[in-house]
Motif scaffolding. Structure first.
Motif, PDB file in Angstrom:
ATOM      1  N   LYS A 194       0.748  -1.374  -0.034  1.00 37.16           N
ATOM      2  CA  LYS A 194       0.054  -0.117   0.057  1.00 37.16           C
ATOM      3  C   LYS A 194       0.855   1.107   0.105  1.00 37.16           C
ATOM      4  O   LYS A 194       0.704   2.108  -0.707  1.00 37.16           O
ATOM      5  CB  LYS A 194      -0.790   0.122   1.297  1.00 37.16           C
ATOM      6  CG  LYS A 194      -2.300  -0.263   0.947  1.00 37.16           C
ATOM      7  CD  LYS A 194      -3.179   0.164   2.331  1.00 37.16           C
ATOM      8  CE  LYS A 194      -4.289  -0.499   2.485  1.00 37.16           C
ATOM      9  NZ  LYS A 194      -5.133  -0.641   3.840  1.00 37.16           N
ATOM     10  N   LYS A 195       1.726   1.271   0.818  1.00 32.83           N
ATOM     11  CA  LYS A 195       2.631   2.356   0.944  1.00 32.83           C
ATOM     12  C   LYS A 195       3.515   2.758  -0.289  1.00 32.83           C
ATOM     13  O   LYS A 195       3.839   3.873  -0.695  1.00 32.83           O
ATOM     14  CB  LYS A 195       3.883   2.295   2.244  1.00 32.83           C
ATOM     15  CG  LYS A 195       2.963   2.401   3.394  1.00 32.83           C
ATOM     16  CD  LYS A 195       4.044   2.391   4.634  1.00 32.83           C
ATOM     17  CE  LYS A 195       3.359   2.320   6.030  1.00 32.83           C
ATOM     18  NZ  LYS A 195       4.222   2.261   6.884  1.00 32.83           N
ATOM     19  N   ILE A 196       4.015   1.599  -0.834  1.00 34.01           N
ATOM     20  CA  ILE A 196       4.760   1.816  -2.207  1.00 34.01           C
ATOM     21  C   ILE A 196       3.956   2.415  -3.136  1.00 34.01           C
ATOM     22  O   ILE A 196       4.215   3.009  -4.035  1.00 34.01           O
ATOM     23  CB  ILE A 196       5.372   0.462  -2.552  1.00 34.01           C
ATOM     24  CG1 ILE A 196       6.434  -0.336  -1.525  1.00 34.01           C
ATOM     25  CG2 ILE A 196       6.084   0.519  -4.040  1.00 34.01           C
ATOM     26  CD1 ILE A 196       6.922  -1.421  -1.725  1.00 34.01           C
ATOM     27  N   ASN A 197       2.635   1.681  -3.341  1.00 34.51           N
ATOM     28  CA  ASN A 197       1.809   1.965  -4.346  1.00 34.51           C
ATOM     29  C   ASN A 197       1.191   3.440  -4.280  1.00 34.51           C
ATOM     30  O   ASN A 197       0.984   4.137  -5.229  1.00 34.51           O
ATOM     31  CB  ASN A 197       0.447   1.032  -4.209  1.00 34.51           C
ATOM     32  CG  ASN A 197       1.018  -0.178  -4.960  1.00 34.51           C
ATOM     33  OD1 ASN A 197       2.201  -0.585  -5.262  1.00 34.51           O
ATOM     34  ND2 ASN A 197       0.105  -1.225  -5.108  1.00 34.51           N
ATOM     35  N   ASN A 198       1.222   3.916  -2.823  1.00 30.10           N
ATOM     36  CA  ASN A 198       0.797   5.339  -2.671  1.00 30.10           C
ATOM     37  C   ASN A 198       1.831   6.278  -3.449  1.00 30.10           C
ATOM     38  O   ASN A 198       1.628   7.183  -3.968  1.00 30.10           O
ATOM     39  CB  ASN A 198       0.799   5.744  -1.271  1.00 30.10           C
ATOM     40  CG  ASN A 198      -0.407   5.508  -0.832  1.00 30.10           C
ATOM     41  OD1 ASN A 198      -1.441   5.450  -1.504  1.00 30.10           O
ATOM     42  ND2 ASN A 198      -0.679   5.287   0.701  1.00 30.10           N
ATOM     43  N   VAL A 199       3.103   5.940  -3.163  1.00 29.21           N
ATOM     44  CA  VAL A 199       4.261   6.697  -3.952  1.00 29.21           C
ATOM     45  C   VAL A 199       4.254   6.628  -5.597  1.00 29.21           C
ATOM     46  O   VAL A 199       4.318   7.614  -6.025  1.00 29.21           O
ATOM     47  CB  VAL A 199       5.507   6.180  -3.568  1.00 29.21           C
ATOM     48  CG1 VAL A 199       6.667   6.877  -4.255  1.00 29.21           C
ATOM     49  CG2 VAL A 199       5.637   6.354  -1.854  1.00 29.21           C
ATOM     50  N   PHE A 200       4.026   5.475  -6.114  1.00 24.82           N
ATOM     51  CA  PHE A 200       3.649   5.250  -7.563  1.00 24.82           C
ATOM     52  C   PHE A 200       2.634   6.312  -7.904  1.00 24.82           C
ATOM     53  O   PHE A 200       2.652   6.792  -8.944  1.00 24.82           O
ATOM     54  CB  PHE A 200       3.323   3.725  -7.756  1.00 24.82           C
ATOM     55  CG  PHE A 200       4.290   2.720  -7.716  1.00 24.82           C
ATOM     56  CD1 PHE A 200       5.606   3.097  -7.306  1.00 24.82           C
ATOM     57  CD2 PHE A 200       3.983   1.384  -7.669  1.00 24.82           C
ATOM     58  CE1 PHE A 200       6.613   2.068  -6.910  1.00 24.82           C
ATOM     59  CE2 PHE A 200       5.041   0.502  -7.330  1.00 24.82           C
ATOM     60  CZ  PHE A 200       6.462   0.731  -7.189  1.00 24.82           C
ATOM     61  N   GLU A 201       1.504   6.299  -7.007  1.00 20.22           N
ATOM     62  CA  GLU A 201       0.495   6.885  -7.623  1.00 20.22           C
ATOM     63  C   GLU A 201       0.766   8.523  -7.576  1.00 20.22           C
ATOM     64  O   GLU A 201       0.300   9.176  -8.336  1.00 20.22           O
ATOM     65  CB  GLU A 201      -1.053   6.632  -6.839  1.00 20.22           C
ATOM     66  CG  GLU A 201      -1.474   5.334  -7.330  1.00 20.22           C
ATOM     67  CD  GLU A 201      -2.628   4.889  -6.725  1.00 20.22           C
ATOM     68  OE1 GLU A 201      -3.232   5.765  -5.955  1.00 20.22           O
ATOM     69  OE2 GLU A 201      -3.054   3.693  -6.726  1.00 20.22           O
ATOM     70  N   GLN A 202       1.455   8.763  -6.458  1.00 23.04           N
ATOM     71  CA  GLN A 202       1.910  10.145  -6.395  1.00 23.04           C
ATOM     72  C   GLN A 202       2.769  10.795  -7.537  1.00 23.04           C
ATOM     73  O   GLN A 202       3.087  11.887  -7.906  1.00 23.04           O
ATOM     74  CB  GLN A 202       2.957  10.448  -5.235  1.00 23.04           C
ATOM     75  CG  GLN A 202       2.072  10.536  -3.843  1.00 23.04           C
ATOM     76  CD  GLN A 202       3.040  10.491  -2.712  1.00 23.04           C
ATOM     77  OE1 GLN A 202       4.227  10.654  -2.826  1.00 23.04           O
ATOM     78  NE2 GLN A 202       2.516  10.638  -1.388  1.00 23.04           N
TER      79      GLN A 202
END
Lengths: 211, 418
Positions: free
Chosen positions: B25-33
């Motif tokens: 989740k945390k990694i994917n948040n960064v990807f989305e940012q």
């Protein structure tokens, strides 16, 4: 300088003594390393030495419990670990051979389609004969391989030969050479990168005396 | 009764699954940012199609089954990047750039020993449509920011350019067979064999020195500067310049401390054509991610579009985070409702109400002594337990915060507080 924080996996026995000698000659170790035959871990001059079976050294290094280690080509070819092998230490020299009874020589060179081979090295055996297109039936043994052709378990053996004395004493002869083997310094991939300075210092020093 | 699993697979417990999911989740948040958008890719592909984007080695490791109707061989997904290359080729609208991210499992056989798994969990990005070093740097920056979000500080990114090896192949003028032997020596860092190879091929001068030095060429930007001064080998100088350029972009991203150049590292996967990298953490014995540029991969399907990307090995990251006590979240639930009244109506209503407010609420559905239900709740990470019907009047409820400690409240009071 003693804060090396490097773990070294070494095979017990003669190769251990020879490695320590080379490390001394290369200036990696300053003094003697005392071995107590029952101790499995020895600390000396910032190094942690793990004393393990020769065949187990690649496992300790591949999974990073040890940063570096010493293993012969025979062991490395058999287990194919994902490790670096930067230095040929030139010790533990021997040859990986196919051997058998003198009368079996003819059979070996007369286009055989299938051979019976006893060995401690099933993977080396399989790889070697598969490039020749010869089907081998492998009998994996853990010791006294020379006995197998004498009692009819196999036609041939694949083993390491140092002086050839054991072969001669059992009436066996060399049939074909697979490849020479000597001990290599092996290094864990991550340690090579994350402990680069220390590892490179060891490699440089060993190269100076092993080349 | 046999209840064993095949060698290369495992199950993850509730707590483990929760931790892994938090990391993703945390990694994917960064990807989305960074404006990457998720795509979901199939588990199955035709082997003949999928393998066009794979090495012979990885194709060999892929799990295969036969399609019942056509008899064609199918492969379980062995690589996300090859899948995305195929997907991109199939698009009608190829407006560039495309920024994709994915999360899932790849399947590759490995001998059942140690901690080898056949299922590897990856999450990663692909940036399609740019040949520039800015794109390579963006991908590295996204990886770094993901690591920082996970509180991983002591990481290093080992960068190389695989064009070093294709350039050497041209300079050495060697056959395919000699080249693959040469690359084996490079890959294993067999300095002694490289020396033998060089002397057998009668190679001299600075090319000889460079090849022998190659396994040891590791360091920060000063190494690249030193090499630029020392060697002027056709084609290689240009590669040094590229490494220098990507470094200056990464410096802008404040990543200069984390960048290590490792010129002796070839990539395992043959589709890489330029800047490649691998992510390590100090004192952790496995790489946790890798990536690079693959300008020729999409053309193996359809079209000729440059691209770059990377993937994290999620389970290795989890192992590191776990061992270093960097995972703080636990999968707590807020309320467990035990209703000992016969009709349970209040429990339904209260549960619904709390869920609407965003709480995680479970209800006991097993008939047992309420003390046992309490024990169950606290063993299973419920923060509080609400007991209804302990008094003869249903108007007040008991709110337990441990098995012993409770407060008695009226429902109105309780609802006002939460």
């Amino acid at each position: 300088m003693d804060k090396k924080n490097i773990t070294v996996a070494l095979p017990k026995g003669r190769l251990f003594e020879q490695t320590i000698h080379i490390f001394g000659k290369a200036g990696i170790l300053g003094g003697e390393v005392k071995t107590d035959s029952r101790k499995l871990v020895i600390e000396a001059e910032g190094f942690n030495f793990l004393l393990v079976r020769a065949k187990d050294v690649p496992t300790y290094v591949e999974y990073g419990v040890a940063d570096i280690g010493v293993a012969g080509d025979d062991v490395l070819l058999e287990s194919k670990p994902d490790v670096y092998k930067p230095v040929d230490l030139g010790i533990g020299a021997c040859t990986i051979m196919v051997a058998g009874l003198p009368e079996s020589k003819e059979k070996y060179f007369s286009n055989p389609t299938s051979l019976k081979v006893a060995t401690k090295y099933p993977n080396i055996t399989k790889d070697f004969f598969s490039t020749k297109g010869i089907k081998v039936q492998i009998f994996e043994l853990y010791g006294s391989v020379e006995l197998a052709p004498l009692v009819g378990l196999s036609d041939f053996i694949v083993d390491i030969v140092e002086t050839g004395r054991t072969l001669r004493e059992n009436g066996l002869v060399v049939i074909e050479e697979i490849q020479p083997s000597s001990a290599k310094l092996i290094v864990n991939r991550a340690s090579y990168k994350t402990k680069n300075k220390t590892v490179m210092d060891i490699i440089d020093k060993l190269e100076k005396i092993c080349m | 009764m046999n209840i064993d699993l095949p060698a290369g697979v495992r199950t993850f417990s509730r707590a483990e699954t929760f931790e892994i999911k938090q990391i993703i989740k945390k990694i994917n948040n960064v990807f989305e940012q960074w404006a990457y958008e998720e795509i979901k890719l199939p588990f199955f592909e035709y082997l003949s199609v999928h393998s066009r984007g794979l090495d012979e080695e990885i194709t060999g490791k892929s799990f295969k089954i036969v399609d019942r109707s056509s008899g064609e061989i199918l492969s379980l997904r062995a690589d996300f990047t090859a899948q995305i290359a195929r997907y991109y080729s199939s698009l009608k609208n190829k407006e560039l750039p495309k920024r994709y991210y994915y999360t899932g499992t790849i399947f590759r056989y490995s001998p059942p020993k140690g901690d080898n798994l056949w299922e590897k969990v990856q999450t990663g990005i692909e940036l399609i449509g740019s040949r520039s070093l800015e794109a390579d740097a963006e991908v590295i920056a996204v990886a770094s920011q993901s690591l920082k979000t996970l509180d991983i500080k002591n990481f290093q990114i080992d960068i190389n350019n695989t064009r070093i090896f294709s350039t050497l192949k041209e300079l050495l003028q060697i056959t395919e067979e000699e080249y693959s032997a040469f690359m084996e020596y490079v890959k294993n860092r067999e300095i002694y064999n490289l020396k033998r190879f060089i002397s057998k091929k009668n190679i001299g001068g600075s090319l000889k020195d460079f090849i022998i030095e190659l396994p040891k060429l590791q360091g920060n930007i000063s190494l690249i500067n030193y090499l630029t001064d020392k060697y002027s080998i056709k084609g290689i100088t240009e590669i040094f310049n590229q490494l220098n350029q990507i470094y200056s972009i990464l410096k802008e991203y404040e990543l200069s401390e984390q960048i290590v150049f490792d010129l002796g590292e070839p990539k395992e996967i043959s589709y890489y054509t330029g800047i490649v990298f691998e992510i390590f953490i100090k004192d952790f014995k496995k790489p946790i991610g890798h990536g690079g540029r693959y300008d020729n991969l999409i053309s193996k399907y359809d079209g000729d579009v440059p691209a770059t990307g990377f993937a994290f090995d999620v389970l290795s990251m989890w192992e590191y985070l776990r061992n270093s006590n960097l995972i703080r979240e636990k999968n707590y639930k807020d309320f467990f409702i035990i209703d000992i009244t016969p009709d349970k109506k209040l429990a339904y209503r209260l549960g619904k109400h709390l869920r609407e407010k965003g709480y995680k609420v479970g209800r006991d559905i097993i008939n047992r002594d309420f003390k046992e239900s309490l024990r169950f709740a606290f063993n299973n990470r419920y923060k509080k337990v609400i007991v209804i019907g302990l008094d003869s009047t249903e108007k007040s409820i008991y709110i337990y915060s441990t098995e012993e400690n409770f407060e008695r409240k009226s429902i109105q009071e309780f609802l006002k507080e939460v």
